[in-house]
Design a protein around this motif. Structure first.
Motif, PDB file in Angstrom:
ATOM      1  N   PHE A   1       3.439 -85.183  49.491  1.00 63.65           N
ATOM      2  CA  PHE A   1       3.850 -85.669  50.822  1.00 63.65           C
ATOM      3  C   PHE A   1       5.439 -85.762  50.713  1.00 63.65           C
ATOM      4  CE2 PHE A   1       1.687 -86.968  54.331  1.00 63.65           C
ATOM      5  CZ  PHE A   1       0.519 -85.723  54.654  1.00 63.65           C
ATOM      6  N   ARG A   2       5.917 -86.340  49.602  1.00 65.01           N
ATOM      7  CA  ARG A   2       7.042 -86.522  48.893  1.00 65.01           C
ATOM      8  C   ARG A   2       8.004 -84.706  48.775  1.00 65.01           C
ATOM      9  NH1 ARG A   2       9.353 -89.479  43.775  1.00 65.01           N
ATOM     10  NH2 ARG A   2       9.023 -90.912  44.744  1.00 65.01           N
ATOM     11  N   ASP A   3       7.474 -84.023  48.537  1.00 65.98           N
ATOM     12  CA  ASP A   3       8.407 -82.516  48.526  1.00 65.98           C
ATOM     13  C   ASP A   3       8.235 -82.107  49.393  1.00 65.98           C
ATOM     14  OD1 ASP A   3       7.431 -83.409  45.475  1.00 65.98           O
ATOM     15  OD2 ASP A   3       6.265 -81.778  44.838  1.00 65.98           O
TER      16      ASP A   3
ATOM     17  N   ALA B   1      -0.080 -79.815  47.435  1.00 66.88           N
ATOM     18  CA  ALA B   1      -1.222 -81.033  47.303  1.00 66.88           C
ATOM     19  C   ALA B   1      -2.348 -80.732  46.627  1.00 66.88           C
ATOM     20  CB  ALA B   1      -1.644 -81.930  48.469  1.00 66.88           C
ATOM     21  N   ALA B   2      -2.642 -79.426  47.193  1.00 66.35           N
ATOM     22  CA  ALA B   2      -4.377 -78.349  46.103  1.00 66.35           C
ATOM     23  C   ALA B   2      -2.859 -77.690  44.685  1.00 66.35           C
ATOM     24  CB  ALA B   2      -4.558 -77.666  47.260  1.00 66.35           C
ATOM     25  N   GLU B   3      -1.741 -77.026  45.347  1.00 66.81           N
ATOM     26  CA  GLU B   3      -1.051 -76.485  44.316  1.00 66.81           C
ATOM     27  C   GLU B   3      -1.830 -77.100  42.712  1.00 66.81           C
ATOM     28  OE1 GLU B   3       1.270 -73.495  46.432  1.00 66.81           O
ATOM     29  OE2 GLU B   3       2.380 -75.373  44.647  1.00 66.81           O
ATOM     30  N   LEU B   4      -0.951 -79.198  43.117  1.00 61.25           N
ATOM     31  CA  LEU B   4      -0.773 -79.832  42.367  1.00 61.25           C
ATOM     32  C   LEU B   4      -1.813 -80.155  41.395  1.00 61.25           C
ATOM     33  CD1 LEU B   4       2.280 -81.634  43.432  1.00 61.25           C
ATOM     34  CD2 LEU B   4       2.505 -80.394  41.978  1.00 61.25           C
ATOM     35  N   THR B   5      -2.874 -80.444  41.872  1.00 64.72           N
ATOM     36  CA  THR B   5      -4.061 -80.542  42.136  1.00 64.72           C
ATOM     37  C   THR B   5      -4.622 -80.273  40.853  1.00 64.72           C
ATOM     38  OG1 THR B   5      -4.750 -81.778  43.987  1.00 64.72           O
ATOM     39  CG2 THR B   5      -6.624 -81.570  42.012  1.00 64.72           C
ATOM     40  N   ALA B   6      -4.648 -78.395  41.119  1.00 63.02           N
ATOM     41  CA  ALA B   6      -4.869 -77.351  40.104  1.00 63.02           C
ATOM     42  C   ALA B   6      -4.088 -77.903  38.832  1.00 63.02           C
ATOM     43  CB  ALA B   6      -4.985 -75.840  41.137  1.00 63.02           C
ATOM     44  N   GLU B   7      -2.476 -77.879  39.345  1.00 60.33           N
ATOM     45  CA  GLU B   7      -1.825 -77.613  38.191  1.00 60.33           C
ATOM     46  C   GLU B   7      -2.282 -78.641  36.498  1.00 60.33           C
ATOM     47  OE1 GLU B   7       2.125 -77.902  39.117  1.00 60.33           O
ATOM     48  OE2 GLU B   7       1.903 -75.502  40.368  1.00 60.33           O
ATOM     49  N   ARG B   8      -1.996 -80.431  37.784  1.00 59.15           N
ATOM     50  CA  ARG B   8      -2.706 -80.778  36.841  1.00 59.15           C
ATOM     51  C   ARG B   8      -4.145 -80.655  36.098  1.00 59.15           C
ATOM     52  NH1 ARG B   8      -0.351 -86.271  40.093  1.00 59.15           N
ATOM     53  NH2 ARG B   8       1.458 -85.852  40.082  1.00 59.15           N
TER      54      ARG B   8
END
Ligand code: FES
Ligand code: FES
Length: 176
Positions: A96-98, A154-161
């Motif tokens: 949301f911030r990005d 958010a889906a991308e970030l979750t996968a990256e993390r």
């Protein structure tokens, strides 16, 4: 005659609480007024806008439609419980911030909790699935485009993390 009160136990964001509430106390009011967790916003109070959405046992629910007494023994996550204990934003918050997913922010807590649960069920949503995921929440400011972009980010970030975490554990010899 004073109103009868009921003792209930709630686990909220991992912290146990005991409360005494009248039978008609809404969960949204118990969270905001009894526990001081004002991140859960109340808009329509009729289950329409989604601003009050919290996770009950991981499932998104409208806090304005639930009686606090019916939640006795439940585990609840509010928007305050999404970030890590060290303050690191959750993937949905970071997205949301990005992507500028909010303007006034009134609707945001409900979107953040709803999307957090939605990505558990659909970790790699299409644009259309992202729109469906947020279909029950109303925003008066953003026109939804940036919120949809936030879901996808958010889906991308979750996968990256998750990949980083797995690599760290492998390097530490915890896996395989
Ligand atoms: S305040 Fe609960 S859905 Fe609007
Ligand atoms: S950001 Fe203002 S209501 Fe959604």
């Amino acid at each position: 005659m004073s109103e009868r009160r009921h003792e209930i136990s709630l686990l909220v964001n991992g912290i146990p609480h005991k409360l005494e509430v009248p039978g008609r106390r809404l969960l949204s009011d118990a969270l905001r007024h009894d526990l001081g967790l004002t991140g859960t916003h109340v808009g329509c109070e009729h289950g329409v806008c989604g601003a009050c959405t919290v996770l009950v046992g991981g499932v998104p629910m409208r806090a304005c439609l639930l009686l606090a007494v019916s939640m006795d023994g439940e585990s609840i996550t509010t928007v305050e419980g999404l970030a890590a204990p060290d303050g690191t934003l959750s993937p949905v918050q970071q997205a949301f911030r990005d992507c500028h997913g909010l303007q006034c922010g009134f609707c945001t807590p409900g979107f953040l909790t709803t999307i957090t649960a939605g990505l558990q069920d659909t970790p790699a949503p299409s644009q259309e699935q992202a729109r469906e995921m947020i279909g029950g929440n109303l925003c008066r400011c953003t026109g939804y485009q940036n919120i949809v972009a936030s879901v996808l980010r958010a889906a991308e970030l979750t996968a990256e993390r998750t990949a980083e975490h797995t690599a760290e554990r492998t390097a530490a010899g915890e896996l395989g």
